[in-house]
Design a protein around this motif. Structure first.
Motif, short mmCIF file in Angstrom:
data_model
loop_
_atom_site.label_atom_id
_atom_site.label_comp_id
_atom_site.label_asym_id
_atom_site.label_seq_id
_atom_site.Cartn_x
_atom_site.Cartn_y
_atom_site.Cartn_z
N GLU A 101 -9.86 8.47 5.00
CA GLU A 101 -9.12 7.56 5.86
C GLU A 101 -10.08 7.01 6.93
O GLU A 101 -10.94 7.74 7.43
CB GLU A 101 -7.94 8.29 6.52
N TRP A 109 -2.10 -4.13 -5.29
CA TRP A 109 -2.84 -3.48 -4.19
C TRP A 109 -3.85 -2.47 -4.75
O TRP A 109 -5.00 -2.41 -4.30
CB TRP A 109 -1.84 -2.78 -3.24
N CYS A 166 -7.75 -2.39 2.29
CA CYS A 166 -6.28 -2.40 2.47
C CYS A 166 -5.90 -3.37 3.58
O CYS A 166 -4.98 -4.19 3.43
CB CYS A 166 -5.83 -0.98 2.78
N PHE A 167 -6.61 -3.32 4.69
CA PHE A 167 -6.30 -4.24 5.80
C PHE A 167 -6.54 -5.69 5.36
O PHE A 167 -5.74 -6.58 5.67
CB PHE A 167 -7.17 -3.93 7.03
N SER A 184 -3.67 8.97 0.79
CA SER A 184 -3.61 9.48 2.16
C SER A 184 -2.51 10.53 2.33
O SER A 184 -2.29 11.02 3.43
CB SER A 184 -3.32 8.32 3.13
N LYS A 243 -5.89 5.63 13.24
CA LYS A 243 -6.53 4.37 12.84
C LYS A 243 -7.61 3.98 13.83
O LYS A 243 -7.66 4.47 14.96
CB LYS A 243 -5.46 3.26 12.76
N CYS A 278 -0.38 8.09 6.16
CA CYS A 278 -0.53 6.66 6.45
C CYS A 278 0.31 5.79 5.52
O CYS A 278 1.06 4.95 5.99
CB CYS A 278 -2.02 6.28 6.36
N GLY A 279 0.17 6.00 4.20
CA GLY A 279 0.97 5.15 3.33
C GLY A 279 0.64 5.26 1.85
O GLY A 279 1.53 5.45 1.02
N CYS A 280 -0.62 5.13 1.50
CA CYS A 280 -0.96 5.14 0.06
C CYS A 280 -1.01 6.56 -0.48
O CYS A 280 -1.03 7.53 0.29
CB CYS A 280 -2.30 4.44 -0.16
N ARG A 302 -3.71 -7.09 3.34
CA ARG A 302 -2.51 -7.43 4.10
C ARG A 302 -2.73 -8.66 4.97
O ARG A 302 -1.85 -9.49 5.15
CB ARG A 302 -2.07 -6.20 4.89
N ASN A 357 0.82 -1.21 0.00
CA ASN A 357 0.00 0.00 0.00
C ASN A 357 0.86 1.27 0.00
O ASN A 357 0.38 2.33 -0.39
CB ASN A 357 -0.91 0.01 1.25
N ARG A 374 -11.89 2.07 1.80
CA ARG A 374 -10.59 1.74 1.20
C ARG A 374 -9.65 1.14 2.24
O ARG A 374 -8.92 0.18 1.97
CB ARG A 374 -9.96 2.99 0.57
N CYS A 375 -9.67 1.69 3.44
CA CYS A 375 -8.79 1.17 4.48
C CYS A 375 -9.18 -0.26 4.87
O CYS A 375 -8.30 -1.09 5.11
CB CYS A 375 -8.80 2.11 5.69
S1 SF4 Z 1 -2.46 2.99 3.23
FE1 SF4 Z 1 -3.54 3.77 5.04
S2 SF4 Z 1 -4.96 5.37 4.26
FE2 SF4 Z 1 -4.27 4.10 2.51
S3 SF4 Z 1 -5.87 2.55 2.31
FE3 SF4 Z 1 -4.24 1.64 3.57
S4 SF4 Z 1 -4.86 2.06 5.71
FE4 SF4 Z 1 -6.07 3.42 4.39
#
Ligand code: SF4
Length: 168
Positions: free
Chosen positions: A85, A73, A93-94, A166, A123, A161-163, A97, A38, A89-90
């Motif tokens: 957020e 992803w 994403c979870f 965000s 989160k 956060c990462g993507c 993973r 992500n 989508r989160c």
């Molecule tokens: S990287 Fe963070 S903000 Fe983006 S989808 Fe994943 S949990 Fe959500």
């Protein structure tokens, strides 16, 4: 003490250091799994990965680095790009993973999964736990509330956060 052999799903060193310190005291066999396709862009991914590896090696903890396939992803969160957020989508994403984590656990002889994906104050722990419950089939999930990080480490700390969705 935990009797399980645990895979700890980690997003980064700052979020995982408290959990790692706790597991070093309370679990005889665990491994840190860094699987974060992500994260965007790639150089940000590398920074977070380097910090995770540096920390694991400094405290003598096992770790595994999963594949980085950001396009895959993106396909998994397609249509959810404009979600806020903590939105849908989160959750996707979870789940992405945790699916990988379950296969990793099964293939490598671990029987439980825990994560630090809900540690950040941005989160929602209940959302992370729900995503795990949605996808984990035959590996036990441990919804642990970790000790707070002691703040004694001088980590690189990201400000999103990462993507790409965000990023500030
Ligand atoms: S990287 Fe963070 S903000 Fe983006 S989808 Fe994943 S949990 Fe959500």
């Amino acid at each position: 003490m935990y009797q399980n052999k645990i895979v700890l799903v980690s997003c980064c060193a700052p979020c995982s250091c408290g959990a790692i310190e706790q597991l070093r005291r309370e679990c005889a066999d665990f491994i840190v799994l860094f699987f974060n396709p992500n994260i965007y862009p790639r150089d940000e991914y590398q920074k977070r990965l380097s910090e995770q590896i540096k920390f694991c090696e400094s405290v003598g903890v096992k770790y595994h680095v999963g594949d980085y396939d950001h396009d895959k992803w993106l396909r998994d969160v397609a249509g959810l790009e404009s979600e806020p957020e903590r939105g849908l989508r989160c959750s996707a994403c979870f789940r992405h993973r945790f699916r990988y984590a379950e296969k990793f656990a099964r293939d490598n002889g671990y029987n439980a999964i825990a994560s630090v994906l809900g540690v950040s104050r941005h989160k929602n722990q209940a959302q992370v736990d729900a995503a795990a419950a949605d996808v984990l089939v035959d590996i036990k999930y441990l919804p642990v509330k970790w000790d707070a990080s002691t703040g004694q480490y001088d980590f690189y700390r990201q400000n999103y956060c990462g993507c790409e969705f965000s990023r500030l």
